[in-house]
Write an enzyme that holds these catalytic residues in place. Structure first.
Site, PDB file in Angstrom:
ATOM      1  N   GLU A  46      41.967 130.388   8.513  1.00  0.00           N
ATOM      2  CA  GLU A  46      43.329 130.010   8.116  1.00  0.00           C
ATOM      3  C   GLU A  46      43.954 129.206   9.245  1.00  0.00           C
ATOM      4  OE1 GLU A  46      47.682 132.147   7.868  1.00  0.00           O
ATOM      5  OE2 GLU A  46      45.962 133.305   7.161  1.00  0.00           O
ATOM      6  N   THR A  74      51.138 130.140   6.714  1.00  0.00           N
ATOM      7  CA  THR A  74      52.569 129.953   6.974  1.00  0.00           C
ATOM      8  C   THR A  74      53.126 128.831   6.098  1.00  0.00           C
ATOM      9  OG1 THR A  74      51.976 130.452   9.289  1.00  0.00           O
ATOM     10  CG2 THR A  74      54.279 130.049   8.826  1.00  0.00           C
ATOM     11  N   LYS A 134      49.145 139.509   0.531  1.00  0.00           N
ATOM     12  CA  LYS A 134      49.111 139.757   1.970  1.00  0.00           C
ATOM     13  C   LYS A 134      50.165 140.817   2.313  1.00  0.00           C
ATOM     14  CE  LYS A 134      50.458 137.203   6.162  1.00  0.00           C
ATOM     15  NZ  LYS A 134      50.714 135.830   6.676  1.00  0.00           N
TER      16      LYS A 134
END
Length: 214
Positions: A46, A74, A134
């Site tokens: 990621e 993000t 998440k």
């Protein structure tokens, strides 16, 4: 890495179990980190959008590395989501729940792992179409929270992130997590700044060993 469709990508992430979260200053630095992680057995990466020039870095590494699954992290809004996908992101990760970002990801058939913490947020993310949710920040509640969530939500795939380390990574997975996101405890800043690639590879290998039989 060429995987077609959201289901295939999510299955691969579940099989790999660990998503390494990287903040790099250049495409060259990112490639060096990823090569070290690959040698240790980690192939899900990621790239956070807090990285300077993240979109350009993501696009560059996708051209040169076809044996790694790259996602963008993000991601806060649908506009950024679309740019990440255009730059080659194969999955998206967010720190919070934004249904418009989920909608944008699905428009391009890209899986998304939105951030949530409370049972209400987690269910809402799942009902909005998230393939995996998440659980962030996981450090505040630990593996026992994942175990408790799986009671009412056995069907929801969870990815605890934030505070996952070598000592507790197996506990999170044993508690019912489908995968985990690991940042600073794996992709250590001191190892990267010192270009200690063998040490980073060894650390990645130890993480993989910790989850190998789960």
């Amino acid at each position: 890495m060429s995987l077609k469709g959201r289901a295939a990508i999510v299955q691969y992430i579940e099989e790999e179990k660990i998503i390494a979260i990287i903040r790099a200053q250049s495409s060259q630095a990112l490639m060096e980190v990823v090569e070290a992680l690959k040698r240790g057995g980690i192939h899900c990466i990621e790239v956070t959008m807090t990285t300077p020039g993240a979109l350009e870095i993501l696009e560059e590494v996708r051209k040169h590395m076809d044996d790694v699954l790259f996602g963008a992290g993000t991601v806060l809004d649908p506009e950024t989501a679309r740019l990440c996908i255009a730059s080659g992101a194969q999955f998206l990760v967010t720190p919070s729940l934004n249904e418009r970002v989920i909608e944008m990801a699905h428009r391009y058939d890209v899986p998304i792992i939105p951030g949530a913490l409370t049972p209400t947020e987690i269910l809402r993310a799942w009902e909005s179409g998230a393939e995996v949710v998440k659980v962030f920040p996981a450090s505040s509640l630990g593996p026992s929270y994942i175990r408790e969530l799986k009671g009412p939500f056995p069907h929801i795939k969870l990815c605890p992130t934030g505070g996952v380390n070598l000592e507790n990574v197996a506990d999170f997975l044993k508690a019912g997590a489908s995968c985990v996101g690991v940042g600073g405890s794996l992709v250590r800043k001191d190892l990267i700044e010192g270009k200690q690639w063998e040490e980073l590879t060894d650390l990645a290998r130890r993480f993989k060993e910790a989850v190998k039989l789960l």
